[in-house]
Design a protein around this motif. Structure first.
Motif, PDB file in Angstrom:
ATOM      1  N   ASP A   1       0.817  -1.209   0.000  1.00 15.45           N
ATOM      2  CA  ASP A   1       0.000   0.000   0.000  1.00 15.45           C
ATOM      3  C   ASP A   1       0.853   1.263   0.000  1.00 15.45           C
ATOM      4  N   GLY A   2       2.179   1.136   0.038  1.00 13.04           N
ATOM      5  CA  GLY A   2       3.065   2.286  -0.038  1.00 13.04           C
ATOM      6  C   GLY A   2       3.082   3.148   1.201  1.00 13.04           C
ATOM      7  N   LYS A   3       2.622   2.648   2.359  1.00 11.31           N
ATOM      8  CA  LYS A   3       2.550   3.457   3.569  1.00 11.31           C
ATOM      9  C   LYS A   3       3.662   3.151   4.563  1.00 11.31           C
ATOM     10  N   THR A   4       4.311   2.015   4.409  1.00 12.69           N
ATOM     11  CA  THR A   4       5.316   1.581   5.382  1.00 12.69           C
ATOM     12  C   THR A   4       6.519   1.016   4.647  1.00 12.69           C
ATOM     13  N   ILE A   5       7.677   1.240   5.219  1.00 10.29           N
ATOM     14  CA  ILE A   5       8.935   0.709   4.675  1.00 10.29           C
ATOM     15  C   ILE A   5       9.601  -0.148   5.742  1.00 10.29           C
ATOM     16  N   GLY A   6      10.083  -1.303   5.335  1.00  9.72           N
ATOM     17  CA  GLY A   6      10.814  -2.180   6.237  1.00  9.72           C
ATOM     18  C   GLY A   6      12.289  -2.193   5.875  1.00  9.72           C
ATOM     19  N   PHE A   7      13.129  -2.366   6.889  1.00  9.97           N
ATOM     20  CA  PHE A   7      14.574  -2.444   6.642  1.00  9.97           C
ATOM     21  C   PHE A   7      15.202  -3.321   7.715  1.00  9.97           C
ATOM     22  N   ARG A   8      16.355  -3.858   7.395  1.00 13.64           N
ATOM     23  CA  ARG A   8      17.091  -4.704   8.313  1.00 13.64           C
ATOM     24  C   ARG A   8      18.285  -3.941   8.857  1.00 13.64           C
ATOM     25  N   ALA A   9      18.595  -4.143  10.121  1.00 18.12           N
ATOM     26  CA  ALA A   9      19.709  -3.431  10.733  1.00 18.12           C
ATOM     27  C   ALA A   9      20.384  -4.326  11.754  1.00 18.12           C
ATOM     28  N   ASN A  10      21.555  -3.900  12.220  1.00 15.67           N
ATOM     29  CA  ASN A  10      22.316  -4.654  13.205  1.00 15.67           C
ATOM     30  C   ASN A  10      22.078  -4.101  14.599  1.00 15.67           C
ATOM     31  N   GLN A  11      21.964  -4.995  15.553  1.00  8.50           N
ATOM     32  CA  GLN A  11      21.938  -4.594  16.951  1.00  8.50           C
ATOM     33  C   GLN A  11      23.372  -4.336  17.419  1.00  8.50           C
ATOM     34  N   PRO A  12      23.532  -3.665  18.560  1.00  7.37           N
ATOM     35  CA  PRO A  12      24.896  -3.412  19.064  1.00  7.37           C
ATOM     36  C   PRO A  12      25.704  -4.675  19.282  1.00  7.37           C
ATOM     37  N   ASP A  13      25.040  -5.803  19.603  1.00  8.61           N
ATOM     38  CA  ASP A  13      25.782  -7.046  19.828  1.00  8.61           C
ATOM     39  C   ASP A  13      26.080  -7.800  18.546  1.00  8.61           C
ATOM     40  N   GLY A  14      25.704  -7.235  17.395  1.00  6.36           N
ATOM     41  CA  GLY A  14      26.003  -7.867  16.117  1.00  6.36           C
ATOM     42  C   GLY A  14      24.865  -8.636  15.514  1.00  6.36           C
TER      43      GLY A  14
END
Length: 1002
Positions: free
Chosen positions: A731-744
């Motif tokens: 629906d073009g309203k939300t974007i998802g992304f992957r990231a690293n936590q501080p512990d890796g």
């Protein structure tokens, strides 16, 4: 932080003096035309001033007024020089030049006048660390203090006035409110306007930017009849309709920002006068034939009006008596004087063209003469992919460094040629490589360390003369970890070196030694972690940076006196100070320091004949993470600057024919060198990408308007330095992304584009997935869920993977498990690929024979259908419509094959297989939005190095077609779902440039 204030102050100064010219021009135009220009157009001219003060950058134009005055803000000049052997880049440069795809190694020369050699902007002695701030910082402090005082005063007075106004209730007179409602309909104003009687004003006034209120003094309403009240209401509603309250606030902000400029204050006062005339004119146009009665209302107001102390941010129908004569005359002469609207429009356009643009810079030429002003000259002498570390020769002609294969190489900077000085380096067993080259004083010999594995490091000397490679081993097997030369003595008889003894628990134990150039005799000068040691030109001192004790956390600069063998601290400061080079005269020493902030600046310190420190002078600010390469006898300081960049380019490509319809150009609004991962919204109306500015942010561009929204991605719970692909919900309203936590460990997050809120989709449950590719898959069909892959039993041989669909609104999860047959286990680089509707997935497992087997897994029936098996790594992509899949088999050397599968059939079948010849591994990019083609990159050798070609692969026939798009370092392509627009990601990693800093006058 201080550098930011300095840049803002520079912009304010430039905007202020340019706006001053515009103020005078506007007043001149108004005086020339006088009554021939309507009040609305007179006020409209002031909008040019508002735009001038707001614009951070103005486009250059030959019609600019400032071509006469010159651009005072320019403090540096850069010109490109074509030297033999240089080539022309083939992609858009930061200056907007579109050139062809090649090696971007054009040497550049920059005249830097921002740090003149005579500018003693920072002084310090070893015994008295004290700075004398330049006048610019004094002016900056005065400007900040003045603006802060005025801003706080304005804020306090408005807050106080607003708080006191709450004591008075709204007028509930039905007759008065009825007249107001009728006037609002006539002026087409829908904003709610509260009527309040208060002794805080002396006449009818408008107050409140967001909740406006019309204020009247006590008992004034009773003295005016209905027609007179109508005139008053129409005038104040005219202010509301024209947004005069917002303009008034804006001009107040400009007056605070430019409080030192009297012309800005004059412009604000003149705008107020023209504003009232424009409102009168608007009311008269709405009350045709009633100008006399309107004027009588103004005179009646004037009779009871008393000048009083101005109320902040209040717009009154009468603000002072001085302007009333002009207003009464305009009211009396309304429609009796012929206006010239065409002339007013021409005046507006002419002022815009001449004042909203900046001076046009003179085009650089290849035969530019040397700068006539004193100033540092920066000259780029060489640029090379990868990191290079070495030393410049004393005559400035040669640069010695270790090549990627471990051999010692010398580059002739005049002939632009490389020459190998060693040939038998190897990174295999036995390990052998060259390091730490140092030139002799006559620039004809090079001393270097030759590391010989378990036999330790040798100190060798080779000559540049002749065609054969002659090496003299000065020291052999002296230290297990090698002996690294640092410098030659001025007479060429001694070599300064570091002898590395051990690496105990990561701490290097070493000694500073002096080696005889003929017999190899070693004399230990000092033990400890000493770095970048150099002889002084006189040969008496050795300078280096080190820490006085293990408790010290910052490096200082020391001198070792070779006459008496004593060490003295030359520079002592709580900042990090690194030795850089000696000036040829020996009277000054260059060093890097972060004492002015977070960046490393280049300083020089006076060194007296007895080795004590004198004055400290700033030579060049913001040198960054520079590697010092040495100083020539002519006084040129050489250093290396490494960088990597990721840029986005937009272009048009016709996929059916492969024809490029436009040349790639830098994506508008992107920050040069710091953008990645472009992703179109499902409707193709928006483009999202990551950008690294002050921190990592998510940028979303509306492709039609080119307006950009920015979403900071800096919560302390995670780091997005390694953020991967962006995924949109359908629906073009939300974007998802992957990231690293501080512990890796990795997590999955989402950004709501309306609120900007960042939410945790899945955090701890993705632990262990780093080695298995991308846990974030495509959006699910409902448009408001994300699909990702979760691992279970990750420490066991029998790993289990689960495809999870999680609703953004409810947080509810659906699990789809992928079990393994007995003896099989999931493996591979990208083991699982899930289709868009979440009904099936392609899984790569290792079977009992050790072969990689790709199967199509149906989540509804839990049935596996084998697609292919191979001894090599497999990678797959499923088409958006779920009917096709492409798989690539990475084989040895140049061999790869791509296979097409029809997975909508039961059982699935292979439709074709094609071979791809490429020196590097072929990269599958993505399907086209219509599921017609698969895009992939193929590497080919071009005249200036390797190029990435974009190819299409037809899903039915397997026909491969090369497009016209071929670029160096092309890494990704994002195709707009509708139209021919594409966005390219171009990655250039680890490029090092060698720079010469000249005209230092030390």
């Amino acid at each position: 932080m201080m550098s930011t204030f300095v840049r803002v102050f520079d912009w304010v100064l430039q905007a202020s003096w340019q706006a001053s010219f515009l103020v005078l021009l506007i007043l001149l135009v108004q005086w020339v035309f006088r009554a021939r220009m309507s009040a609305a157009w007179r006020f409209g001219l002031w909008w040019l001033l508002v735009v001038r003060l707001v614009l951070p950058v103005s486009p250059p134009s030959p019609f600019s007024l400032f071509n006469v005055t010159g651009n005072r803000a320019e403090v540096s000049v850069e010109r490109i020089i074509r030297l033999p052997g240089s080539s022309v880049p083939q992609i858009a440069t930061p200056t907007g030049t579109l050139v062809g795809a090649g090696n971007v190694t054009s040497p550049r020369t920059t005249v830097d006048e921002s740090a003149p050699s005579g500018d003693l902007s920072a002084r310090q002695t070893a015994s008295q660390p004290k700075k004398n701030f330049p006048i610019k910082f004094v002016l900056l402090a005065v400007w900040l203090l003045g603006g802060l005082v005025l801003g706080l005063r304005l804020t306090w007075r408005n807050l106080r006035f607003s708080r006191l106004l709450r004591r008075f209730a709204e007028i509930d007179d039905l007759g008065v409110n009825g007249v107001l409602s009728e006037c609002k309909r006539e002026m087409t104003v829908r904003t709610r306007l509260a009527l309040i009687e208060t002794p805080m004003v002396k006449g009818p006034s408008l107050f409140g930017l967001f909740r406006p209120k019309l204020l009247f003094p006590f008992n004034m309403l009773q003295t005016f009849n209905q027609e007179e009240l109508r005139h008053i209401f129409l005038h104040e509603l005219a202010h509301l309709k024209r947004r005069d309250l917002a303009v008034n606030w804006m001009m107040s902000a400009f007056c605070i920002l430019h409080w030192f400029n009297p012309l800005i204050w004059l412009a604000s006062r003149s705008m107020n006068v023209d504003r009232e005339l424009a409102c009168d004119e608007l009311v008269l146009n709405r009350t045709v034939g009633k100008s006399i009665s309107y004027g009588e209302t103004m005179l009646k107001l004037l009779e009871g009006f008393e000048d009083s102390k101005a109320v902040p941010q209040v717009i009154g129908i009468l603000e002072n008596r001085d302007q009333m004569e002009r207003r009464i005359r305009m009211i009396a002469e309304h429609q009796t004087t012929k206006k010239w609207p065409v002339l007013a429009i021409l005046s507006f356009v002419g002022l815009a063209l001449t004042s909203l643009t900046d001076a046009q810079q003179t085009e650089p030429t290849e035969k530019s003469s040397p700068p006539t002003k004193q100033g540092i000259v920066l000259r780029e002498v060489w640029s090379e992919a990868g990191k290079i570390d070495g030393r410049i020769s004393p005559d400035g002609r040669y640069f010695a460094f270790m090549a990627s294969d471990g051999n010692l190489v010398v580059r002739d900077l005049e002939k632009h040629e490389n020459r190998k000085l060693t040939e038998n380096a190897s990174w295999d067993d036995p390990l052998q490589f060259a390091a730490s080259p140092v030139f002799s004083p006559d620039s004809q010999e090079v001393a270097y360390m030759w590391f010989c594995g378990d036999d330790g490091g040798e100190l060798r000397i080779t000559t540049l003369e002749g065609t054969s490679l002659k090496h003299k081993v000065l020291i052999k097997g002296r230290a297990r970890f090698g002996i690294s030369p640092l410098d030659w003595s001025p007479d060429g008889k001694k070599i300064l070196a570091t002898q590395i003894e051990s690496f105990d628990d990561g701490n290097r134990e070493s000694s500073l030694v002096m080696v005889g150039g003929e017999d190899g005799e070693i004399k230990v000068l000092k033990s400890g972690r000493l770095r970048d040691a150099r002889f002084s030109p006189s040969g008496r001192f050795v300078a280096y940076h080190s820490r006085a004790s293990s408790e010290d956390r910052k490096d200082d600069i020391f001198l070792f006196d070779l006459r008496d063998g004593k060490e003295r601290r030359l520079i002592q400061h709580p900042a990090v100070d690194h030795f850089a080079a000696w000036a040829p005269s020996g009277s000054r020493l260059l060093f890097l320091s972060d004492r002015r902030g977070d960046t490393m600046d280049l300083f020089s310190v006076e060194v007296t004949p007895d080795g004590t420190a004198g004055t400290v002078q700033l030579v060049k600010p913001d040198l960054g993470a520079a590697k010092c390469l040495g100083m020539t006898k002519a006084g040129s300081f050489f250093y290396a600057a490494s960088s990597s960049s990721v840029d986005l380019f937009s272009a048009e490509l016709e996929l059916s024919s492969g024809k490029m319809l436009s040349t790639p150009a830098l994506l508008p609004k992107s920050r040069f060198g710091q953008n990645s991962r472009p992703a179109w919204s499902p409707a193709g109306t928006q483009l999202a990408y990551y950008s690294w500015r002050e921190s990592r942010i998510l940028c979303v561009i509306d492709w039609e308007t080119r307006n950009e929204r920015v979403y900071p991605l800096t919560p302390p719970a995670y780091s997005v330095k390694a953020a991967l692909a962006i995924k949109w919900t359908l629906d073009g309203k939300t974007i998802g992304f992957r990231a690293n936590q501080p512990d890796g460990d990795q997590g999955l997050f989402s950004v709501d584009l309306m609120s900007g809120k960042v939410s945790n989709v899945a955090l701890d449950r993705l632990k262990g997935m780093v080695a298995f590719g991308r846990p974030l898959s495509a959006s699910s069909p409902d448009g408001r869920s994300f699909q990702y892959i979760r691992g279970e039993n990750m420490d066991d041989e029998d790993k289990l993977f689960v495809v999870v669909r999680k609703s953004i609104e409810t947080g509810k999860e659906e699990d789809f498990k992928i079990p393994n047959p007995p003896g099989h286990r999931i493996t591979g680089f990208l083991p699982i690929t899930v289709d868009y509707d979440g009904k099936k997935a392609i899984v790569v497992r290792k079977n009992t024979e050790g072969r990689d087997v790709a199967v199509l897994h149906d989540f509804e029936t839990s049935r596996d259908s084998e697609l292919m098996s191979s001894d090599q790594t497999l990678e797959f992509r499923i088409s958006p419509d779920g009917s096709r899949a492409f798989g690539i088999v990475w084989k040895k050397e140049k061999e790869q094959s791509i296979r097409g599968f029809t997975i909508e059939d039961n059982p699935p079948r292979q439709s074709f297989e094609v071979e791809v010849d490429s020196p590097n591994q072929t990269k599958l990019l993505s399907w086209t939005p219509d599921s017609r083609y698969m895009l992939f990159l193929k590497t080919v050798e071009g005249p200036n190095g390797a190029l990435e070609e974009l190819w299409t692969l037809d899903r039915d026939s397997g026909e491969m077609k090369k497009t016209e798009l071929a670029m160096k370092n092309l890494s990704n392509v994002a195709i707009r779902p509708n139209g021919n627009q594409i966005v390219l990601e171009v990655t250039e990693r680890d490029r090092t440039s060698i720079w010469a800093m000249e005209n230092l006058q030390l």
